[in-house]
Design a protein around this motif. Structure first.
Motif, PDB file in Angstrom:
ATOM      1  N   VAL A 104      -4.161 -10.092   3.241  1.00 16.81           N
ATOM      2  CA  VAL A 104      -5.533 -10.095   3.753  1.00 16.81           C
ATOM      3  C   VAL A 104      -5.924  -8.672   4.132  1.00 16.81           C
ATOM      4  CG1 VAL A 104      -7.095 -10.989   5.514  1.00 16.81           C
ATOM      5  CG2 VAL A 104      -5.281 -12.456   4.585  1.00 16.81           C
ATOM      6  N   GLU A 105      -6.756  -8.050   3.289  1.00 21.53           N
ATOM      7  CA  GLU A 105      -7.184  -6.676   3.555  1.00 21.53           C
ATOM      8  C   GLU A 105      -8.643  -6.434   3.188  1.00 21.53           C
ATOM      9  OE1 GLU A 105      -4.594  -4.160   1.343  1.00 21.53           O
ATOM     10  OE2 GLU A 105      -5.155  -5.000  -0.605  1.00 21.53           O
ATOM     11  N   GLY A 106      -9.330  -7.479   2.752  1.00 18.86           N
ATOM     12  CA  GLY A 106     -10.746  -7.325   2.435  1.00 18.86           C
ATOM     13  C   GLY A 106     -10.996  -6.524   1.171  1.00 18.86           C
ATOM     14  N   LEU A 107     -12.181  -5.934   1.081  1.00 23.37           N
ATOM     15  CA  LEU A 107     -12.609  -5.171  -0.089  1.00 23.37           C
ATOM     16  C   LEU A 107     -12.237  -3.700   0.052  1.00 23.37           C
ATOM     17  CD1 LEU A 107     -16.148  -6.767  -0.312  1.00 23.37           C
ATOM     18  CD2 LEU A 107     -14.271  -7.194  -1.910  1.00 23.37           C
ATOM     19  N   ASN A 108     -11.958  -3.065  -1.069  1.00 18.43           N
ATOM     20  CA  ASN A 108     -11.660  -1.633  -1.065  1.00 18.43           C
ATOM     21  C   ASN A 108     -12.892  -0.838  -0.643  1.00 18.43           C
ATOM     22  OD1 ASN A 108      -9.170  -2.283  -2.040  1.00 18.43           O
ATOM     23  ND2 ASN A 108      -9.507  -1.487  -4.100  1.00 18.43           N
ATOM     24  N   GLU A 109     -12.644   0.229   0.100  1.00 18.77           N
ATOM     25  CA  GLU A 109     -13.759   1.056   0.567  1.00 18.77           C
ATOM     26  C   GLU A 109     -13.632   2.512   0.163  1.00 18.77           C
ATOM     27  OE1 GLU A 109     -13.912   0.162   4.782  1.00 18.77           O
ATOM     28  OE2 GLU A 109     -15.433  -1.378   4.394  1.00 18.77           O
ATOM     29  N   LYS A 110     -12.564   2.862  -0.559  1.00 19.85           N
ATOM     30  CA  LYS A 110     -12.432   4.264  -0.978  1.00 19.85           C
ATOM     31  C   LYS A 110     -12.026   4.364  -2.441  1.00 19.85           C
ATOM     32  CE  LYS A 110      -7.759   5.694   0.015  1.00 19.85           C
ATOM     33  NZ  LYS A 110      -6.950   6.676   0.746  1.00 19.85           N
ATOM     34  N   ILE A 111     -12.311   5.502  -2.992  1.00 17.92           N
ATOM     35  CA  ILE A 111     -12.030   5.764  -4.404  1.00 17.92           C
ATOM     36  C   ILE A 111     -10.764   6.592  -4.524  1.00 17.92           C
ATOM     37  CG2 ILE A 111     -12.867   7.036  -6.431  1.00 17.92           C
ATOM     38  CD1 ILE A 111     -15.717   6.188  -5.470  1.00 17.92           C
ATOM     39  N   GLU A 112      -9.897   6.181  -5.422  1.00 17.59           N
ATOM     40  CA  GLU A 112      -8.674   6.930  -5.672  1.00 17.59           C
ATOM     41  C   GLU A 112      -8.924   8.041  -6.692  1.00 17.59           C
ATOM     42  OE1 GLU A 112      -5.910   6.456  -4.019  1.00 17.59           O
ATOM     43  OE2 GLU A 112      -6.741   4.751  -2.923  1.00 17.59           O
ATOM     44  N   PRO A 113      -8.175   9.144  -6.598  1.00 24.14           N
ATOM     45  CA  PRO A 113      -8.334  10.218  -7.595  1.00 24.14           C
ATOM     46  C   PRO A 113      -7.804   9.777  -8.959  1.00 24.14           C
ATOM     47  CG  PRO A 113      -6.475  10.665  -6.135  1.00 24.14           C
ATOM     48  CD  PRO A 113      -7.166   9.468  -5.573  1.00 24.14           C
ATOM     49  N   LEU A 114      -8.230  10.488  -9.983  1.00 22.40           N
ATOM     50  CA  LEU A 114      -7.733  10.233 -11.331  1.00 22.40           C
ATOM     51  C   LEU A 114      -6.247  10.575 -11.384  1.00 22.40           C
ATOM     52  CD1 LEU A 114      -8.540   9.445 -14.258  1.00 22.40           C
ATOM     53  CD2 LEU A 114      -8.952  11.880 -14.678  1.00 22.40           C
ATOM     54  N   LYS A 115      -5.440   9.645 -11.852  1.00 18.45           N
ATOM     55  CA  LYS A 115      -3.985   9.818 -11.837  1.00 18.45           C
ATOM     56  C   LYS A 115      -3.452  10.204 -13.213  1.00 18.45           C
ATOM     57  CE  LYS A 115      -3.159   6.367  -8.192  1.00 18.45           C
ATOM     58  NZ  LYS A 115      -4.530   5.924  -7.973  1.00 18.45           N
ATOM     59  N   GLU A 116      -2.312  10.876 -13.197  1.00 19.18           N
ATOM     60  CA  GLU A 116      -1.582  11.135 -14.441  1.00 19.18           C
ATOM     61  C   GLU A 116      -1.113   9.803 -15.023  1.00 19.18           C
ATOM     62  OE1 GLU A 116      -0.492  13.980 -16.092  1.00 19.18           O
ATOM     63  OE2 GLU A 116      -1.751  15.269 -14.834  1.00 19.18           O
ATOM     64  N   PRO A 117      -1.072   9.658 -16.344  1.00 20.66           N
ATOM     65  CA  PRO A 117      -0.586   8.416 -16.928  1.00 20.66           C
ATOM     66  C   PRO A 117       0.876   8.152 -16.555  1.00 20.66           C
ATOM     67  CG  PRO A 117      -1.704   9.753 -18.567  1.00 20.66           C
ATOM     68  CD  PRO A 117      -1.526  10.612 -17.360  1.00 20.66           C
ATOM     69  N   GLU A 118       1.224   6.888 -16.451  1.00 18.17           N
ATOM     70  CA  GLU A 118       2.597   6.487 -16.174  1.00 18.17           C
ATOM     71  C   GLU A 118       3.500   6.924 -17.330  1.00 18.17           C
ATOM     72  OE1 GLU A 118       5.987   5.355 -14.848  1.00 18.17           O
ATOM     73  OE2 GLU A 118       4.218   5.033 -13.553  1.00 18.17           O
ATOM     74  N   LYS A 119       4.583   7.634 -16.997  1.00 15.40           N
ATOM     75  CA  LYS A 119       5.462   8.157 -18.049  1.00 15.40           C
ATOM     76  C   LYS A 119       6.396   7.086 -18.611  1.00 15.40           C
ATOM     77  CE  LYS A 119       5.467  13.046 -16.708  1.00 15.40           C
ATOM     78  NZ  LYS A 119       4.297  12.953 -15.823  1.00 15.40           N
ATOM     79  N   ASN A 120       6.664   6.050 -17.844  1.00 16.66           N
ATOM     80  CA  ASN A 120       7.540   4.970 -18.309  1.00 16.66           C
ATOM     81  C   ASN A 120       6.804   3.637 -18.186  1.00 16.66           C
ATOM     82  OD1 ASN A 120      10.067   6.564 -18.748  1.00 16.66           O
ATOM     83  ND2 ASN A 120       9.821   6.949 -16.555  1.00 16.66           N
ATOM     84  N   PRO A 121       5.939   3.336 -19.134  1.00 20.12           N
ATOM     85  CA  PRO A 121       5.161   2.096 -19.051  1.00 20.12           C
ATOM     86  C   PRO A 121       6.057   0.864 -19.007  1.00 20.12           C
ATOM     87  CG  PRO A 121       4.321   3.536 -20.786  1.00 20.12           C
ATOM     88  CD  PRO A 121       5.627   4.110 -20.341  1.00 20.12           C
ATOM     89  N   ILE A 122       5.608  -0.138 -18.256  1.00 23.10           N
ATOM     90  CA  ILE A 122       6.383  -1.380 -18.169  1.00 23.10           C
ATOM     91  C   ILE A 122       5.681  -2.531 -18.877  1.00 23.10           C
ATOM     92  CG2 ILE A 122       7.500  -0.732 -16.005  1.00 23.10           C
ATOM     93  CD1 ILE A 122       5.454  -2.519 -14.554  1.00 23.10           C
ATOM     94  N   GLY A 123       4.406  -2.340 -19.225  1.00 25.93           N
ATOM     95  CA  GLY A 123       3.673  -3.383 -19.924  1.00 25.93           C
ATOM     96  C   GLY A 123       3.081  -4.404 -18.981  1.00 25.93           C
ATOM     97  N   GLY A 124       2.266  -5.266 -19.547  1.00 20.93           N
ATOM     98  CA  GLY A 124       1.593  -6.289 -18.751  1.00 20.93           C
ATOM     99  C   GLY A 124       0.532  -6.980 -19.577  1.00 20.93           C
ATOM    100  N   GLY A 125      -0.702  -7.016 -19.072  1.00 21.22           N
ATOM    101  CA  GLY A 125      -1.793  -7.677 -19.773  1.00 21.22           C
ATOM    102  C   GLY A 125      -2.257  -6.911 -20.999  1.00 21.22           C
ATOM    103  N   SER A 126      -3.131  -7.553 -21.754  1.00 26.52           N
ATOM    104  CA  SER A 126      -3.616  -6.961 -23.005  1.00 26.52           C
ATOM    105  C   SER A 126      -5.133  -7.044 -23.068  1.00 26.52           C
ATOM    106  CB  SER A 126      -3.028  -7.701 -24.212  1.00 26.52           C
ATOM    107  OG  SER A 126      -1.624  -7.763 -24.139  1.00 26.52           O
ATOM    108  N   ASP A 127      -5.711  -6.185 -23.894  1.00 24.97           N
ATOM    109  CA  ASP A 127      -7.149  -6.187 -24.121  1.00 24.97           C
ATOM    110  C   ASP A 127      -7.384  -5.636 -25.518  1.00 24.97           C
ATOM    111  OD1 ASP A 127      -9.972  -5.495 -24.160  1.00 24.97           O
ATOM    112  OD2 ASP A 127      -9.928  -5.775 -21.990  1.00 24.97           O
ATOM    113  N   ASP A 128      -8.198  -6.344 -26.302  1.00 27.44           N
ATOM    114  CA  ASP A 128      -8.361  -5.895 -27.683  1.00 27.44           C
ATOM    115  C   ASP A 128      -9.242  -4.670 -27.839  1.00 27.44           C
ATOM    116  OD1 ASP A 128     -10.541  -7.470 -27.033  1.00 27.44           O
ATOM    117  OD2 ASP A 128     -10.545  -8.635 -28.882  1.00 27.44           O
ATOM    118  N   VAL A 129      -9.701  -4.065 -26.714  1.00 25.54           N
ATOM    119  CA  VAL A 129     -10.314  -2.736 -26.835  1.00 25.54           C
ATOM    120  C   VAL A 129      -9.286  -1.712 -27.304  1.00 25.54           C
ATOM    121  CG1 VAL A 129     -12.121  -3.080 -25.119  1.00 25.54           C
ATOM    122  CG2 VAL A 129      -9.925  -2.132 -24.407  1.00 25.54           C
TER     123      VAL A 129
END
Length: 529
Positions: A371-396
């Motif tokens: 329980v933490e409610g809605l996000n109120e701040k923006i995170e900086p642009l991050k470097e891509p993950e060097k060791n991807p673990i996978g997860g969901g998919s999107d046909d884009v």
């Protein structure tokens, strides 16, 4: 002296493009502010689009009302619409303007099975029991892109800005069923930049493999064919297609131990026969094979095909297959993401009300999430993950390997939800979705202006695409020439629920919001004991 004037005149012609570019760059902040103001002026329009598409709740390949509604708005506003593209009845391309650069917007429009839910109610309360609903939030994406496109069109007309806007719908994204066919049909061959958008609880963008939680996949159905017989009187005369399905599934479960940790595979039996006293002559199973890259996805697919054929031999049945959808793992463009991130930071997170936070926290508590409610701040642009673990998919993903692309995640939903669920529909026709969609539209319009007015940025995006992303990896479609879109899918389900759904279609001429039409007090939460 004449020669001097000739040289000066020639120099002015030669440097004219640079002068125009400098002028456009100087005007860019002013034009962006104008775009923001125009989007703010359209807040009621955006809210009505979010609510209208939420009320349609159409499953993949059956987005008839949604497509009719959206294309009607676009044609009314001067866009040319080509319908039925890539052999998909609910797919279309809307175009405005001419010349380069060509900026394309894309977002999804389908919903989730069994996700019917009253918006603004922080506990499970379906509008129609068992019906589909927007338990992913795809109802809001078109509001983001269409609002941005209309604001952009107004600026292009008023300031004589050259370029072309294209808008695409993500048809049947939940079954990864359309975008590889869009690519195969050449719909992106003249596009310079693609600005995709998807609902989320954060306001963010990414590049490369992002947070590493993306997988590509092949979605395939296996149809086993046997011989019917009396299951008690003469079972030896029958050949069970369900046995073939069961043997394949058992074999896959044993094989899991010997697959890479990065793989994700899952299945549902879509046809298990008709009744127990008849040996099933027909049965079918639907698999998703997910992995991190093309070779490993293809390998899983081949293993599945081999296992299906082996199961057919063991059960003395036959089997054929149909590829339902496919998706490369997405890879997003760094140059576009960096420009987009600046616009996200300029716009900032929406200002959530006490009611917004109350709904979010009550829902999180109801489903046992943090329980933490809605996000109120923006995170900086991050470097891509060097060791991807996978997860969901999107046909884009298929689009992202053919043209420079990013995926804007705009904050119209609630954190810590399970996804693909009634819970994810709770906020999607409330002020949370309305505010988040308006914020997303601002960023989509501003980012398009960056590339319409700065040709060098377009060049840099393509340099990254050619010299970093695709330097060693080249796109190959999973589609065979004979594969066709599965446009018949979900037809029976939608026909079953359509008469009930129509009773709940939003009427903006009578009601300011869908919450008002449904008579829902915002927010509605469980009374504390």
């Amino acid at each position: 002296m004449k020669n001097w004037f000739r040289i000066a005149g020639l120099a002015s012609v030669l440097f004219l493009p640079d002068l125009l570019f400098a002028q456009q760059s100087t005007e860019l902040p002013t034009l962006k502010q104008e775009a923001v103001s125009e989007v703010d002026r359209m807040q009621t329009f955006t809210q009505q689009m979010v609510d209208q598409i939420f009320s349609y709740s159409e499953l993949g390949f059956q987005e008839v009302e949604t497509s009719r509604y959206v294309t009607g708005i676009l044609e009314k506003n001067g866009f040319r619409v080509d319908r039925g593209v890539a052999g998909i009845p609910t797919a279309w391309v809307a175009t405005y303007g001419s010349g380069k650069p060509v900026i394309a917007y894309i977002t999804d429009i389908d919903c989730i099975p069994r996700a019917s839910q009253k918006p603004g109610v922080a506990y499970h309360d379906p509008m129609i029991e068992g019906a589909p609903g927007h338990g992913e939030g795809h109802n809001s994406g078109m509001a983001v892109n269409i609002t941005a496109a209309l604001a952009l069109k107004k600026l292009m007309e008023g300031h004589k800005i050259a370029g072309t806007i294209k808008i695409f719908p993500g048809v049947a994204e939940e079954i990864l069923g359309s975008k590889a066919f869009y690519v195969r049909a050449g719909l992106f061959k003249d596009v310079d930049i693609v600005l995709g958008t998807h609902v989320w609880h954060e306001f963010s963008t990414s590049y490369g493999t992002g947070d590493g939680k993306w997988s590509g996949l092949v979605s395939v159905q296996y149809f086993f064919h046997g011989k019917a017989a009396h299951a008690a009187g003469a079972p030896w005369d029958g050949r069970s297609a369900l046995d073939g399905v069961s043997l394949m599934n058992a074999g896959w479960e044993f094989r899991r131990e010997h697959l890479r940790l990065q793989q994700r595979s899952h299945y549902v039996i879509v046809n298990g026969g008709d009744q127990p006293n008849v040996v099933p002559s027909e049965a079918a199973v639907w698999y998703y094979f997910r992995e991190l890259d093309y070779p490993h996805i293809k390998s899983l697919y081949e293993i599945g095909n081999t296992m299906a054929e082996a199961a057919a031999k063991m059960s003395d049945t036959t089997v054929n297959r149909k590829l339902v959808g496919s998706a490369w793992p997405p890879f997003f463009n760094k140059v576009i993401a960096e420009a987009q991130q600046k616009n996200i930071e300029t716009v900032g997170m929406p200002k959530w009300s006490e009611s917004d936070q109350t709904l979010a926290k009550a829902l999180q508590k109801e489903i046992g999430a943090k329980v933490e409610g809605l996000n109120e701040k923006i995170e900086p642009l991050k470097e891509p993950e060097k060791n991807p673990i996978g997860g969901g998919s999107d046909d884009v993903g298929d689009i992202s390997w053919n043209v420079p692309m990013v995926y804007l995640m705009y904050p119209a939903n609630i954190p810590n939800l399970p996804g693909h669920s009634w819970a994810n529909a709770v906020s999607m026709a409330t002020p949370i979705a309305h505010k988040g969609s308006t914020a997303g539209a601002k960023v989509q319009a501003m980012t398009a202006l960056d590339f319409l007015l700065q040709p060098e940025l377009v060049k840099q995006a393509w340099d990254y695409f050619r010299n970093v992303q695709t330097k060693e990896i080249h796109y190959e479609s999973f589609l065979a020439p004979e594969d066709k879109p599965a446009i018949e899918m979900n037809k029976e389900k939608m026909e079953k629920f359509l008469p009930q759904l129509k009773k709940y279609y939003y009427d903006p001429a009578k009601y300011k919001s869908y919450l008002e039409q449904l008579g829902i007090t915002y927010p509605t939460v469980k009374a504390q004991p």
